[in-house]
Design a protein around this motif. Structure first.
Motif, mmCIF file in Angstrom:
data_model
loop_
_atom_site.group_PDB
_atom_site.id
_atom_site.type_symbol
_atom_site.label_atom_id
_atom_site.label_comp_id
_atom_site.label_asym_id
_atom_site.label_seq_id
_atom_site.Cartn_x
_atom_site.Cartn_y
_atom_site.Cartn_z
ATOM 1 N N ILE A 317 15.630 8.115 16.407
ATOM 2 C CA ILE A 317 16.260 7.076 17.224
ATOM 3 C C ILE A 317 15.270 6.534 18.245
ATOM 4 C CG2 ILE A 317 18.015 6.687 19.004
ATOM 5 C CD1 ILE A 317 19.845 8.581 17.433
ATOM 6 N N ALA A 318 14.523 7.435 18.892
ATOM 7 C CA ALA A 318 13.554 7.012 19.900
ATOM 8 C C ALA A 318 12.469 6.142 19.275
ATOM 9 C CB ALA A 318 12.938 8.235 20.577
ATOM 10 N N TYR A 319 11.956 6.556 18.098
ATOM 11 C CA TYR A 319 10.908 5.773 17.426
ATOM 12 C C TYR A 319 11.402 4.375 17.083
ATOM 13 C CZ TYR A 319 8.270 3.911 13.495
ATOM 14 O OH TYR A 319 7.579 3.078 12.668
ATOM 15 N N ALA A 320 12.588 4.297 16.472
ATOM 16 C CA ALA A 320 13.117 3.000 16.066
ATOM 17 C C ALA A 320 13.389 2.105 17.277
ATOM 18 C CB ALA A 320 14.400 3.200 15.256
ATOM 19 N N ALA A 321 13.910 2.699 18.347
ATOM 20 C CA ALA A 321 14.209 1.914 19.550
ATOM 21 C C ALA A 321 12.938 1.399 20.209
ATOM 22 C CB ALA A 321 15.018 2.752 20.532
#
Length: 417
Positions: A317-321
């Motif tokens: 989630i952090a990478y995509a965000a």
């Protein structure tokens, strides 16, 4: 001196092996470069975390739920009700235009402040020493959880308006810092030190992303650390947790009971776990097994593999965000995305650190996994916002439009045939 034999099968296999590894990396890189990658990563990781959370709430709460309610499913039924409320809210958030979100930013902050103030003015309920629940009849909510989303949206809106004036320290500070400190102060009045630290982390992250000077953070971190230690020392229970968290077995029967049994659960789980429903620590030994320490039950039942999967999903989630924030030209999207990432990832790190006895127990739930509607619904709305930002990226929007057009053309052809 010897030379490699070109007819040797081992020598011939090496280039093939190198090509296959290189091809695998190229395929992964190509997949990550696709326009809809961030959208699908956010959607998939969020759905998996929510599913794992429901399964673990069912398992971790079964004993407690039967003891308190006479049914092993009472707690998970309430959690499922919050999920049914949160998912439509997240869908609506993903579809709202940015202008609508920004129009409600100030209102969201004001509502959060009013709810926090009412909590401290006689309507609040005290749970485990913290007056952070607002109860009106059967309806009970934790305003601080709503405030996390509110301050992210509000600060992002204010900073987006000031995008060209953020070289001035005064523009960076006013009104974001006073507004956020007011929210933090109201939370501290309720003795909820853990949530106050998360809110401070969001504030510092927002200051960092808008380019506040580096020396400010060294001073701010020092002040936050000193104030947090002082606040912890004012409560005997917190003071014991602070002094014993590194070695919970030193005070096993008092302050170390919860973290020690959390470690027992993780060690009992091993690599692959004991299986869903097979936890022993949830049978009364581990307090808050379905809320703050659900990660320990997860580790006991799903093992190291399960815990690493949950952490990997948060990192996904952090990478995509961050990818969305890096590609966008909209300052509001960039600031909101960064604030949400720090909020959710920060809470995950604190919660896992508590269970591993790397941090004191300060009552922070694991987003999307721990039981609790007050935390779940704002988290789902925040993820809905991220998914909406990802699907509105120009390339992603074009890809979705082309897919929809192709699907419509296929349906039309099917009707004609």
């Amino acid at each position: 001196m010897t030379t490699a034999n070109p007819l040797d099968p081992v020598e011939r296999a090496r280039p093939v092996r190198r090509q296959s590894v290189g091809g695998w990396f190229a395929a992964v890189r190509h997949a990550l470069d696709r326009p809809l990658t961030a959208y699908y990563l956010l959607l998939g990781a969020s759905a998996l975390l929510l599913t794992i959370g429901l399964i673990m709430v069912l398992s971790a709460s079964s004993v407690y739920s039967y003891e308190k309610n006479g049914s092993s499913y009472a707690v998970v039924e309430r959690q499922l009700l919050w999920v049914l409320i949160g998912i439509p809210c997240a869908w609506i958030a993903s579809r709202l235009p940015h202008s609508a979100l920004r129009r409600f930013a100030w209102l969201a902050l004001i509502v959060s402040i009013v709810l926090l103030a009412l909590t401290q003015l006689g309507l609040g309920r005290t749970v485990n020493g913290n007056t952070n629940w607002l109860g009106v009849g059967p309806f009970v909510v934790q305003p601080a959880e709503i405030a996390k989303l509110s301050i992210v949206l509000w600060a992002a809106h204010v900073y987006a308006l000031k995008e060209k004036r953020l070289r001035s320290l005064h523009e960076v500070f006013v009104p974001v810092v006073p507004g956020m400190l007011l929210v933090v102060g109201l939370v501290v009045l309720g003795h909820d030190l853990g949530t106050a630290l998360v809110l401070m982390a969001i504030l510092l992250a927002m200051l960092w992303v808008v380019g506040a000077p580096g020396r400010l953070f060294s001073v701010a971190l020092t002040v936050v650390g000193v104030v947090a230690i002082w606040l912890a020392s004012t409560s005997p229970e917190r003071r014991e947790r602070l002094t014993n968290f590194a070695d919970p077995f030193k005070d096993f029967h008092n302050a170390g009971w919860q973290p020690a049994h959390g470690l027992y659960a993780l060690s009992h789980g091993g690599v692959f776990g004991q299986g869903i429903g097979a936890s022993q620590q949830k049978w009364g030994n581990l307090p808050e097994a379905h809320t703050d320490f659900i990660f320990a039950v997860l580790g006991e039942e799903l093992g190291l593999v399960g815990t690493l999967l949950v952490i990997a999903l948060f990192l996904t989630i952090a990478y995509a965000a961050v990818r969305v924030a890096a590609h966008t030209q909209d300052a509001f999207v960039r600031y909101t995305t960064f604030g949400i990432v720090v909020w959710l990832l920060g809470q995950m790190i604190i919660n896992v650190g508590m269970v591993l006895a790397l941090l004191p127990v300060i009552g922070i739930p694991l987003p999307l996994v721990s039981y609790g509607g007050s935390a779940l619904v704002p988290s789902l709305v925040a993820l809905g916002l991220l998914i909406g930002f990802a699907r509105r990226e120009p390339e992603a929007a074009r890809a979705l439009a082309q897919r929809k057009k192709a699907r419509s053309a296929g349906l039309s052809a099917g009707r004609l045939s």
